[in-house]
Design a protein around this motif. Structure first.
Motif, mmCIF file in Angstrom:
data_model
loop_
_atom_site.group_PDB
_atom_site.id
_atom_site.type_symbol
_atom_site.label_atom_id
_atom_site.label_comp_id
_atom_site.label_asym_id
_atom_site.label_seq_id
_atom_site.Cartn_x
_atom_site.Cartn_y
_atom_site.Cartn_z
ATOM 1 N N LEU A 92 -29.407 -1.342 -18.696
ATOM 2 C CA LEU A 92 -29.709 -2.623 -19.338
ATOM 3 C C LEU A 92 -31.005 -2.470 -20.123
ATOM 4 N N LYS A 93 -30.862 -2.421 -21.445
ATOM 5 C CA LYS A 93 -32.047 -2.158 -22.274
ATOM 6 C C LYS A 93 -32.797 -3.442 -22.594
ATOM 7 N N GLU A 94 -32.042 -4.503 -22.906
ATOM 8 C CA GLU A 94 -32.687 -5.762 -23.282
ATOM 9 C C GLU A 94 -31.794 -6.923 -22.891
ATOM 10 N N ALA A 95 -32.405 -8.081 -22.752
ATOM 11 C CA ALA A 95 -31.664 -9.324 -22.586
ATOM 12 C C ALA A 95 -32.443 -10.374 -23.371
ATOM 13 N N PHE A 96 -31.722 -11.216 -24.116
ATOM 14 C CA PHE A 96 -32.420 -12.256 -24.863
ATOM 15 C C PHE A 96 -31.529 -13.473 -25.064
ATOM 16 N N GLY A 97 -32.177 -14.622 -25.194
ATOM 17 C CA GLY A 97 -31.474 -15.852 -25.495
ATOM 18 C C GLY A 97 -31.608 -16.157 -26.976
ATOM 19 N N GLY A 116 -38.046 -6.370 -26.133
ATOM 20 C CA GLY A 116 -37.279 -5.199 -26.550
ATOM 21 C C GLY A 116 -37.270 -5.034 -28.063
ATOM 22 N N GLN A 117 -36.944 -3.801 -28.481
ATOM 23 C CA GLN A 117 -36.934 -3.479 -29.918
ATOM 24 C C GLN A 117 -35.970 -4.341 -30.718
ATOM 25 N N LEU A 118 -34.752 -4.486 -30.180
ATOM 26 C CA LEU A 118 -33.743 -5.238 -30.935
ATOM 27 C C LEU A 118 -34.106 -6.723 -30.978
ATOM 28 N N SER A 119 -34.629 -7.256 -29.869
ATOM 29 C CA SER A 119 -35.055 -8.660 -29.834
ATOM 30 C C SER A 119 -36.093 -8.915 -30.925
ATOM 31 N N GLN A 120 -37.068 -8.009 -30.998
ATOM 32 C CA GLN A 120 -38.140 -8.144 -31.993
ATOM 33 C C GLN A 120 -37.578 -8.046 -33.413
ATOM 34 N N LYS A 121 -36.666 -7.088 -33.612
ATOM 35 C CA LYS A 121 -36.122 -6.854 -34.949
ATOM 36 C C LYS A 121 -35.298 -8.060 -35.422
ATOM 37 N N LEU A 122 -34.511 -8.616 -34.506
ATOM 38 C CA LEU A 122 -33.695 -9.794 -34.861
ATOM 39 C C LEU A 122 -34.588 -10.995 -35.159
ATOM 40 N N TYR A 123 -35.615 -11.181 -34.329
ATOM 41 C CA TYR A 123 -36.536 -12.305 -34.519
ATOM 42 C C TYR A 123 -37.216 -12.198 -35.883
ATOM 43 N N ILE A 131 -35.461 -19.178 -31.821
ATOM 44 C CA ILE A 131 -34.709 -18.120 -32.528
ATOM 45 C C ILE A 131 -34.231 -17.079 -31.513
ATOM 46 N N ILE A 132 -35.164 -16.200 -31.093
ATOM 47 C CA ILE A 132 -34.836 -15.191 -30.073
ATOM 48 C C ILE A 132 -35.845 -15.350 -28.948
ATOM 49 N N SER A 133 -35.372 -15.395 -27.728
ATOM 50 C CA SER A 133 -36.280 -15.489 -26.599
ATOM 51 C C SER A 133 -36.006 -14.322 -25.650
ATOM 52 N N PRO A 134 -36.869 -13.295 -25.677
ATOM 53 C CA PRO A 134 -36.640 -12.139 -24.819
ATOM 54 C C PRO A 134 -36.748 -12.525 -23.342
ATOM 55 N N VAL A 135 -35.927 -11.881 -22.527
ATOM 56 C CA VAL A 135 -35.953 -12.135 -21.085
ATOM 57 C C VAL A 135 -36.603 -10.933 -20.401
#
Ligand SMILES: *Cc1c(COP(=O)(O)O)cnc(C)c1O
Length: 194
Positions: free
Chosen positions: A131-136, A164-171, A142-146
């Motif tokens: 499990l690399k990342e989880a986000f709402g 996480g990297q993807l959470s940040q990139k999407l945000y 917008i994006i809320s990392p868990v």
């Protein structure tokens, strides 16, 4: 709305609710209607009392499948797959959820799945380290990392409790689209000249 959550754009701690449910099949869970929030208040109060920001809801029938978190849809990055629950009528079909799905499909960096995912699969992935990342996702944050998931008296840390990297990139990308700093190849933004 950076201040929507007390943590700002920082990982939140969520509590999986195993006693109460938010929505049932045949109900109004997929609508943004006041009654849905009424049904979620007791669970939310309990989570807050125990030091968690949000409640992660499970399906009403088997209490195994991930539904959504508070007022956000939920995404998990397991290996190279990004998973979000399908729209079964009991979760809100979020605009941000849809945007994230379309963006990820365009980027092509991950396998993107709308499929049922159980809390056991998430726990197993944290234990195996996949499990690399989880986000709402939701309009307000917008994006809320868990950073932490609490389930049955155990707290599981996600992405070392960091964003996480993807959470940040999407945000960054979605905020960039909203401010006109990213080129909008989706046709989502409209220029209004005053
Ligand atoms: C508003 C809301 C969402 C997120 O929807 P967006 O359209 O992305 O803002 C998700 N779940 C619930 C229960 C909501 O009320």
């Amino acid at each position: 709305m950076g201040a929507y959550y007390p943590e700002g754009f920082n990982p939140v701690s969520i509590m999986v609710q195993t006693d109460y449910v938010r929505a049932v099949e045949g109900g109004v869970g997929e609508a943004k209607t006041g009654g849905n929030y009424a049904a979620s208040l007791l669970g939310q109060m309990e989570a807050k009392r125990r030091g968690f920001t949000q409640v992660l809801w499970l399906d009403a029938k088997e209490k195994r499948y991930i539904e959504e978190v508070g007022t956000m849809n939920m995404f998990f990055v397991i290996g190279d797959e990004v998973i979000t629950s399908p729209l079964t009528g009991t979760i809100l079909p979020g605009v941000t959820r849809d945007s994230v799905l379309q963006i990820l499909k365009k980027w092509g960096t991950h396998k993107v799945s709308e499929r049922m995912i159980t809390i056991d699969e998430v726990v197993e992935a944290t234990e195996k380290g996949t499990l690399k990342e989880a986000f709402g996702t939701g309009t307000a944050a917008i994006i809320s990392p868990v950073g932490n998931i609490h389930y049955k008296d155990k707290t599981y840390t996600v992405a070392d409790g960091m964003t996480g990297q993807l959470s940040q990139k999407l945000y960054d990308f979605i905020l960039g689209l909203q401010y006109g700093k990213e080129e909008d190849s989706f046709g989502w933004t409209e220029r209004i000249d005053l």
